[in-house]
Write an enzyme that holds these catalytic residues in place. Structure first.
Site, PDB file in Angstrom:
ATOM      1  N   ASP A  24     -92.828  16.161 -81.080  1.00 30.10           N
ATOM      2  CA  ASP A  24     -93.158  15.367 -82.577  1.00 30.10           C
ATOM      3  C   ASP A  24     -95.081  16.573 -83.127  1.00 30.10           C
ATOM      4  O   ASP A  24     -95.479  15.824 -83.767  1.00 30.10           O
ATOM      5  CB  ASP A  24     -94.264  14.450 -82.112  1.00 30.10           C
ATOM      6  N   HIS A  26     -87.103  20.883 -76.498  1.00 31.75           N
ATOM      7  CA  HIS A  26     -86.632  20.945 -77.385  1.00 31.75           C
ATOM      8  C   HIS A  26     -86.625  20.991 -78.692  1.00 31.75           C
ATOM      9  O   HIS A  26     -85.943  20.625 -79.234  1.00 31.75           O
ATOM     10  CB  HIS A  26     -86.513  19.167 -76.660  1.00 31.75           C
ATOM     11  N   THR A  39     -92.880  11.733 -68.092  1.00 27.95           N
ATOM     12  CA  THR A  39     -91.524  11.740 -68.727  1.00 27.95           C
ATOM     13  C   THR A  39     -90.810  11.037 -67.371  1.00 27.95           C
ATOM     14  O   THR A  39     -90.635  10.510 -66.254  1.00 27.95           O
ATOM     15  CB  THR A  39     -91.242  13.300 -68.711  1.00 27.95           C
ATOM     16  N   ASN A  62     -97.423   8.595 -64.514  1.00 27.15           N
ATOM     17  CA  ASN A  62     -96.847   7.558 -65.697  1.00 27.15           C
ATOM     18  C   ASN A  62     -97.621   6.564 -64.241  1.00 27.15           C
ATOM     19  O   ASN A  62     -96.937   5.968 -63.146  1.00 27.15           O
ATOM     20  CB  ASN A  62     -95.478   8.517 -64.919  1.00 27.15           C
ATOM     21  N   GLU A  83     -94.829   4.525 -64.178  1.00 29.99           N
ATOM     22  CA  GLU A  83     -93.635   4.067 -63.859  1.00 29.99           C
ATOM     23  C   GLU A  83     -92.891   4.901 -62.916  1.00 29.99           C
ATOM     24  O   GLU A  83     -92.889   6.209 -63.419  1.00 29.99           O
ATOM     25  CB  GLU A  83     -92.348   3.749 -64.601  1.00 29.99           C
ATOM     26  N   ALA A 126    -101.089   7.865 -69.387  1.00 31.97           N
ATOM     27  CA  ALA A 126    -101.975   9.019 -69.919  1.00 31.97           C
ATOM     28  C   ALA A 126    -103.336   8.987 -69.972  1.00 31.97           C
ATOM     29  O   ALA A 126    -104.356   9.552 -69.722  1.00 31.97           O
ATOM     30  CB  ALA A 126    -101.057   9.897 -70.637  1.00 31.97           C
TER      31      ALA A 126
HETATM   32  P1  OAD Z   1     -88.234   9.126 -71.606  1.00 32.63           P
HETATM   33  O1  OAD Z   1     -88.213   7.942 -73.257  1.00 32.63           O
HETATM   34  O2  OAD Z   1     -87.348   9.006 -71.443  1.00 32.63           O
HETATM   35  O3  OAD Z   1     -89.624   8.365 -70.992  1.00 32.63           O
HETATM   36  C1  OAD Z   1     -90.696   8.582 -71.173  1.00 32.63           C
HETATM   37  C2  OAD Z   1     -91.371   7.883 -70.013  1.00 32.63           C
HETATM   38  O4  OAD Z   1     -93.104   7.865 -70.821  1.00 32.63           O
HETATM   39  C3  OAD Z   1     -91.133   6.713 -68.937  1.00 32.63           C
HETATM   40  O5  OAD Z   1     -91.258   7.107 -67.729  1.00 32.63           O
HETATM   41  C4  OAD Z   1     -92.341   6.286 -69.178  1.00 32.63           C
HETATM   42  O6  OAD Z   1     -93.016   5.495 -67.932  1.00 32.63           O
HETATM   43  C5  OAD Z   1     -93.748   7.369 -69.266  1.00 32.63           C
HETATM   44  N1  OAD Z   1     -94.380   6.654 -70.350  1.00 32.63           N
HETATM   45  C6  OAD Z   1     -94.235   5.421 -71.341  1.00 32.63           C
HETATM   46  N2  OAD Z   1     -95.740   4.776 -71.701  1.00 32.63           N
HETATM   47  C7  OAD Z   1     -96.860   6.479 -71.159  1.00 32.63           C
HETATM   48  C8  OAD Z   1     -97.812   6.017 -70.891  1.00 32.63           C
HETATM   49  N3  OAD Z   1     -98.463   5.964 -72.256  1.00 32.63           N
HETATM   50  N4  OAD Z   1     -98.540   7.276 -70.351  1.00 32.63           N
HETATM   51  C9  OAD Z   1     -98.228   8.244 -69.137  1.00 32.63           C
HETATM   52  N5  OAD Z   1     -96.536   8.081 -69.328  1.00 32.63           N
HETATM   53  C10 OAD Z   1     -95.804   6.742 -70.123  1.00 32.63           C
HETATM   54  O7  OAD Z   1     -88.781  10.302 -72.730  1.00 32.63           O
HETATM   55  P2  OAD Z   1     -89.197  11.584 -72.558  1.00 32.63           P
HETATM   56  O8  OAD Z   1     -88.337  11.674 -70.552  1.00 32.63           O
HETATM   57  O9  OAD Z   1     -89.744  13.224 -72.342  1.00 32.63           O
HETATM   58  O10 OAD Z   1     -84.335  15.184 -75.885  1.00 32.63           O
HETATM   59  O11 OAD Z   1     -87.001  11.753 -72.092  1.00 32.63           O
HETATM   60  C11 OAD Z   1     -86.347  13.322 -72.281  1.00 32.63           C
HETATM   61  C12 OAD Z   1     -85.621  13.438 -73.568  1.00 32.63           C
HETATM   62  O12 OAD Z   1     -84.899  12.771 -73.015  1.00 32.63           O
HETATM   63  C13 OAD Z   1     -86.419  13.907 -74.416  1.00 32.63           C
HETATM   64  O13 OAD Z   1     -87.019  15.500 -75.184  1.00 32.63           O
HETATM   65  C14 OAD Z   1     -85.789  13.894 -75.989  1.00 32.63           C
HETATM   66  C15 OAD Z   1     -84.442  12.181 -74.655  1.00 32.63           C
HETATM   67  O14 OAD Z   1     -83.658  12.242 -75.644  1.00 32.63           O
HETATM   68  C16 OAD Z   1     -84.775  15.380 -77.196  1.00 32.63           C
HETATM   69  O15 OAD Z   1     -85.216  15.725 -78.119  1.00 32.63           O
HETATM   70  C17 OAD Z   1     -83.986  16.634 -77.083  1.00 32.63           C
END
Ligand code: OAD
Length: 233
Positions: free
Chosen positions: A98, A113, A179, A204, A206, A222
Protein backbone atom coordinates in the site's frame (compact mmCIF):
# COMPACT_ATOMS: atom_id res chain seq x y z
CA UNK A 1 5.97 -4.39 28.75
CA UNK A 2 7.52 -0.97 29.26
CA UNK A 3 9.09 1.45 26.84
CA UNK A 4 11.95 0.18 24.74
CA UNK A 5 15.27 1.88 25.16
CA UNK A 6 15.77 1.85 21.42
CA UNK A 7 19.11 3.67 21.63
CA UNK A 8 20.56 0.37 22.90
CA UNK A 9 20.00 -1.22 19.51
CA UNK A 10 22.22 -0.82 16.49
CA UNK A 11 19.73 -1.91 13.87
CA UNK A 12 16.00 -2.29 14.26
CA UNK A 13 13.87 -4.14 11.73
CA UNK A 14 10.12 -3.55 11.69
CA UNK A 15 8.54 -6.47 9.88
CA UNK A 16 5.03 -5.45 8.91
CA UNK A 17 1.88 -7.01 7.49
CA UNK A 18 -1.64 -5.92 6.71
CA UNK A 19 -2.48 -5.31 10.40
CA UNK A 20 -0.06 -2.39 10.29
CA UNK A 21 -2.44 -0.47 8.01
CA UNK A 22 -5.70 -1.84 9.42
CA UNK A 23 -6.32 1.16 11.66
CA UNK A 24 -5.76 3.42 8.65
CA UNK A 25 -8.72 1.67 7.04
CA UNK A 26 -6.89 -0.61 4.59
CA UNK A 27 -8.55 -4.05 4.73
CA UNK A 28 -6.46 -7.04 5.81
CA UNK A 29 -6.38 -10.23 3.73
CA UNK A 30 -7.61 -12.88 6.14
CA UNK A 31 -10.19 -12.90 8.88
CA UNK A 32 -13.87 -12.04 8.65
CA UNK A 33 -13.62 -8.88 6.53
CA UNK A 34 -10.44 -9.93 4.76
CA UNK A 35 -9.93 -9.32 1.03
CA UNK A 36 -9.52 -13.05 0.33
CA UNK A 37 -12.91 -13.66 1.93
CA UNK A 38 -14.56 -11.38 -0.61
CA UNK A 39 -12.46 -12.12 -3.68
CA UNK A 40 -11.04 -15.45 -4.80
CA UNK A 41 -7.31 -14.85 -5.23
CA UNK A 42 -7.38 -17.42 -8.06
CA UNK A 43 -9.41 -14.88 -10.06
CA UNK A 44 -7.52 -11.73 -9.09
CA UNK A 45 -4.06 -12.36 -7.70
CA UNK A 46 -2.08 -14.84 -9.74
CA UNK A 47 -0.42 -14.89 -13.14
CA UNK A 48 -3.03 -17.31 -14.53
CA UNK A 49 -5.80 -14.88 -13.66
CA UNK A 50 -3.95 -12.03 -15.34
CA UNK A 51 -3.26 -14.11 -18.46
CA UNK A 52 -6.94 -15.11 -18.64
CA UNK A 53 -8.43 -11.64 -18.13
CA UNK A 54 -5.92 -8.80 -17.62
CA UNK A 55 -8.58 -6.10 -17.56
CA UNK A 56 -10.51 -7.80 -14.74
CA UNK A 57 -7.33 -8.08 -12.67
CA UNK A 58 -6.31 -4.48 -13.37
CA UNK A 59 -9.76 -3.24 -12.37
CA UNK A 60 -9.53 -5.16 -9.09
CA UNK A 61 -6.20 -3.48 -8.37
CA UNK A 62 -7.68 -0.10 -9.27
CA UNK A 63 -10.37 -0.73 -6.65
CA UNK A 64 -7.64 -1.43 -4.12
CA UNK A 65 -5.71 1.69 -5.14
CA UNK A 66 -8.85 3.77 -4.74
CA UNK A 67 -9.40 2.39 -1.22
CA UNK A 68 -5.81 3.02 -0.14
CA UNK A 69 -5.91 6.59 -1.45
CA UNK A 70 -8.84 7.33 0.84
CA UNK A 71 -6.74 6.17 3.82
CA UNK A 72 -3.97 8.13 5.47
CA UNK A 73 -0.99 6.74 7.33
CA UNK A 74 -1.92 6.23 10.94
CA UNK A 75 0.29 7.61 13.74
CA UNK A 76 1.73 4.13 13.99
CA UNK A 77 3.46 4.46 10.60
CA UNK A 78 4.64 7.88 11.70
CA UNK A 79 6.10 6.51 14.93
CA UNK A 80 8.44 4.33 12.88
CA UNK A 81 9.33 7.12 10.47
CA UNK A 82 10.08 9.45 13.42
CA UNK A 83 12.58 6.99 14.91
CA UNK A 84 14.49 6.92 11.65
CA UNK A 85 14.50 10.72 11.50
CA UNK A 86 16.09 10.76 14.96
CA UNK A 87 19.05 8.89 13.46
CA UNK A 88 18.16 5.39 14.58
CA UNK A 89 19.10 2.74 12.00
CA UNK A 90 15.75 1.33 10.95
CA UNK A 91 14.72 -0.92 8.11
CA UNK A 92 11.07 -1.58 7.41
CA UNK A 93 10.60 -4.97 5.79
CA UNK A 94 6.99 -4.97 4.72
CA UNK A 95 4.64 -7.42 3.09
CA UNK A 96 2.30 -4.54 2.37
CA UNK A 97 1.86 -3.14 -1.10
CA UNK A 98 0.00 0.00 0.00
CA UNK A 99 2.97 2.39 0.21
CA UNK A 100 1.83 3.69 3.64
CA UNK A 101 5.28 3.50 5.23
CA UNK A 102 6.75 5.70 2.52
CA UNK A 103 3.82 8.14 2.76
CA UNK A 104 4.53 8.46 6.49
CA UNK A 105 8.17 9.32 5.70
CA UNK A 106 10.08 6.06 6.19
CA UNK A 107 13.14 5.97 3.93
CA UNK A 108 14.45 2.41 4.23
CA UNK A 109 11.53 0.30 3.13
CA UNK A 110 11.88 -3.13 1.56
CA UNK A 111 8.67 -4.10 -0.19
CA UNK A 112 8.69 -7.89 -0.22
CA UNK A 113 5.48 -8.23 -2.20
CA UNK A 114 5.91 -5.32 -4.60
CA UNK A 115 3.73 -2.26 -4.83
CA UNK A 116 0.24 -1.24 -5.87
CA UNK A 117 1.86 1.89 -7.30
CA UNK A 118 4.02 0.28 -9.98
CA UNK A 119 3.33 -1.59 -13.20
CA UNK A 120 5.57 -3.86 -15.22
CA UNK A 121 5.85 -4.30 -18.97
CA UNK A 122 7.42 -7.64 -19.96
CA UNK A 123 9.65 -5.76 -22.44
CA UNK A 124 10.12 -2.29 -21.04
CA UNK A 125 10.33 -2.93 -17.32
CA UNK A 126 8.87 -1.25 -14.29
CA UNK A 127 7.29 2.18 -14.06
CA UNK A 128 5.50 4.13 -11.37
CA UNK A 129 1.80 4.78 -11.70
CA UNK A 130 0.38 6.59 -8.71
CA UNK A 131 -3.28 7.51 -9.32
CA UNK A 132 -6.41 5.68 -8.31
CA UNK A 133 -6.92 4.48 -11.87
CA UNK A 134 -4.02 3.26 -14.01
CA UNK A 135 -2.92 5.89 -16.49
CA UNK A 136 -2.84 3.15 -19.14
CA UNK A 137 -3.48 -0.60 -19.26
CA UNK A 138 -1.03 -1.26 -22.07
CA UNK A 139 2.56 -0.18 -22.57
CA UNK A 140 2.71 2.89 -24.77
CA UNK A 141 5.92 1.62 -26.40
CA UNK A 142 4.95 -1.95 -27.33
CA UNK A 143 1.26 -2.38 -26.56
CA UNK A 144 1.78 -5.26 -24.08
CA UNK A 145 -0.53 -5.44 -21.04
CA UNK A 146 0.98 -3.73 -18.00
CA UNK A 147 0.96 -6.08 -15.03
CA UNK A 148 0.79 -4.77 -11.46
CA UNK A 149 4.33 -5.06 -10.02
CA UNK A 150 3.09 -7.28 -7.20
CA UNK A 151 4.18 -10.69 -6.01
CA UNK A 152 1.07 -12.76 -6.52
CA UNK A 153 0.30 -16.27 -5.39
CA UNK A 154 2.72 -18.64 -7.11
CA UNK A 155 5.31 -15.92 -7.88
CA UNK A 156 8.82 -15.94 -6.45
CA UNK A 157 10.16 -12.93 -4.61
CA UNK A 158 12.31 -10.57 -6.64
CA UNK A 159 15.98 -11.61 -6.20
CA UNK A 160 17.19 -8.10 -5.44
CA UNK A 161 14.52 -7.74 -2.77
CA UNK A 162 15.43 -11.13 -1.28
CA UNK A 163 19.08 -10.02 -1.08
CA UNK A 164 18.08 -6.77 0.62
CA UNK A 165 15.92 -8.63 3.11
CA UNK A 166 19.06 -10.38 4.37
CA UNK A 167 19.28 -7.30 6.60
CA UNK A 168 17.20 -9.39 9.00
CA UNK A 169 20.32 -11.40 9.81
CA UNK A 170 22.04 -8.27 11.06
CA UNK A 171 19.35 -6.66 13.18
CA UNK A 172 19.46 -6.80 16.96
CA UNK A 173 15.79 -5.88 17.48
CA UNK A 174 13.07 -7.41 15.30
CA UNK A 175 9.54 -6.08 15.76
CA UNK A 176 6.78 -7.85 13.88
CA UNK A 177 3.52 -5.96 13.48
CA UNK A 178 0.21 -7.22 12.15
CA UNK A 179 1.02 -10.30 10.13
CA UNK A 180 -0.66 -13.71 10.24
CA UNK A 181 2.67 -15.35 9.34
CA UNK A 182 1.23 -17.76 6.81
CA UNK A 183 2.79 -16.55 3.56
CA UNK A 184 6.27 -17.82 2.73
CA UNK A 185 9.09 -16.93 2.48
CA UNK A 186 8.22 -13.94 4.69
CA UNK A 187 6.84 -16.28 7.36
CA UNK A 188 10.40 -17.55 7.86
CA UNK A 189 11.79 -14.14 8.78
CA UNK A 190 11.05 -14.21 12.53
CA UNK A 191 12.90 -17.50 12.77
CA UNK A 192 15.90 -16.03 10.92
CA UNK A 193 15.98 -13.02 13.24
CA UNK A 194 15.78 -15.29 16.26
CA UNK A 195 18.55 -17.57 15.01
CA UNK A 196 20.73 -14.49 14.70
CA UNK A 197 20.04 -13.53 18.31
CA UNK A 198 17.85 -10.49 17.73
CA UNK A 199 15.36 -9.64 20.45
CA UNK A 200 12.05 -10.54 18.81
CA UNK A 201 8.77 -8.83 19.66
CA UNK A 202 5.36 -9.52 18.15
CA UNK A 203 2.56 -6.94 18.11
CA UNK A 204 -0.71 -8.52 17.07
CA UNK A 205 -4.08 -8.71 18.85
CA UNK A 206 -4.29 -12.37 17.82
CA UNK A 207 -1.85 -15.25 18.21
CA UNK A 208 -0.81 -17.35 15.23
CA UNK A 209 1.37 -20.35 14.44
CA UNK A 210 4.55 -18.27 14.45
CA UNK A 211 3.89 -16.53 17.77
CA UNK A 212 5.97 -19.05 19.72
CA UNK A 213 9.11 -17.72 17.99
CA UNK A 214 8.99 -14.36 19.75
CA UNK A 215 10.65 -13.42 23.01
CA UNK A 216 7.73 -11.13 23.81
CA UNK A 217 4.23 -10.86 22.39
CA UNK A 218 1.94 -7.89 22.79
CA UNK A 219 -1.72 -8.68 22.23
CA UNK A 220 -2.79 -5.18 21.29
CA UNK A 221 -3.44 -3.23 18.14
CA UNK A 222 -0.44 -1.59 16.55
CA UNK A 223 -1.93 1.85 17.19
CA UNK A 224 -1.94 1.17 20.93
CA UNK A 225 1.25 -0.82 21.34
CA UNK A 226 3.72 0.97 19.12
CA UNK A 227 3.44 4.47 20.61
CA UNK A 228 3.73 2.90 24.09
CA UNK A 229 6.94 1.14 23.13
CA UNK A 230 8.58 3.72 20.88
CA UNK A 231 6.64 7.00 21.02
CA UNK A 232 7.66 10.30 22.58
CA UNK A 233 7.65 10.23 26.39
P1 OAD B 1 -3.25 -11.08 6.98
O1 OAD B 1 -4.55 -10.49 6.58
O2 OAD B 1 -3.03 -12.52 6.70
O3 OAD B 1 -3.04 -10.89 8.55
C1 OAD B 1 -3.24 -9.66 9.17
C2 OAD B 1 -2.82 -9.77 10.62
O4 OAD B 1 -2.95 -8.49 11.22
C3 OAD B 1 -3.66 -10.74 11.46
O5 OAD B 1 -2.78 -11.60 12.18
C4 OAD B 1 -4.43 -9.83 12.42
O6 OAD B 1 -4.61 -10.43 13.71
C5 OAD B 1 -3.49 -8.64 12.51
N1 OAD B 1 -4.13 -7.35 12.84
C6 OAD B 1 -5.36 -6.91 12.50
N2 OAD B 1 -5.55 -5.65 12.95
C7 OAD B 1 -4.41 -5.28 13.57
C8 OAD B 1 -3.97 -4.09 14.24
N3 OAD B 1 -4.76 -3.02 14.33
N4 OAD B 1 -2.72 -4.07 14.76
C9 OAD B 1 -1.91 -5.15 14.66
N5 OAD B 1 -2.27 -6.29 14.05
C10 OAD B 1 -3.49 -6.37 13.51
O7 OAD B 1 -2.12 -10.16 6.33
P2 OAD B 1 -0.57 -10.49 6.07
O8 OAD B 1 0.00 -11.34 7.15
O9 OAD B 1 0.08 -9.20 5.79
O10 OAD B 1 0.26 -10.95 -0.23
O11 OAD B 1 -0.66 -11.34 4.74
C11 OAD B 1 0.51 -11.78 4.09
C12 OAD B 1 0.34 -11.68 2.60
O12 OAD B 1 -0.82 -12.43 2.23
C13 OAD B 1 0.09 -10.30 2.07
O13 OAD B 1 1.28 -9.58 1.83
C14 OAD B 1 -0.65 -10.54 0.79
C15 OAD B 1 -1.55 -11.70 1.21
O14 OAD B 1 -1.92 -12.55 0.18
C16 OAD B 1 0.34 -10.22 -1.36
O15 OAD B 1 -0.28 -9.19 -1.55
C17 OAD B 1 1.24 -10.77 -2.36
Amino acid sequence: MGRINYGEYEHIVFFTGAGMSAESGVPTYRGRDGIWNQYRWEEYACQNAFDADPEKVLKFHELRRGTVLTCTPYPVHETIAALEKKGQVITVVTQNIDGMHQRAGSMQVIELHGSLWRVRCPRHGISEDMNSTYSRYRCDKCGEWLRPDIIWFGDSLNQRVTAEAAVIRRCDLFVSIGTSGVVYPAARFPRIARENNARCIEINPEANEMSFLYDETIREKAGTALPELFGEE
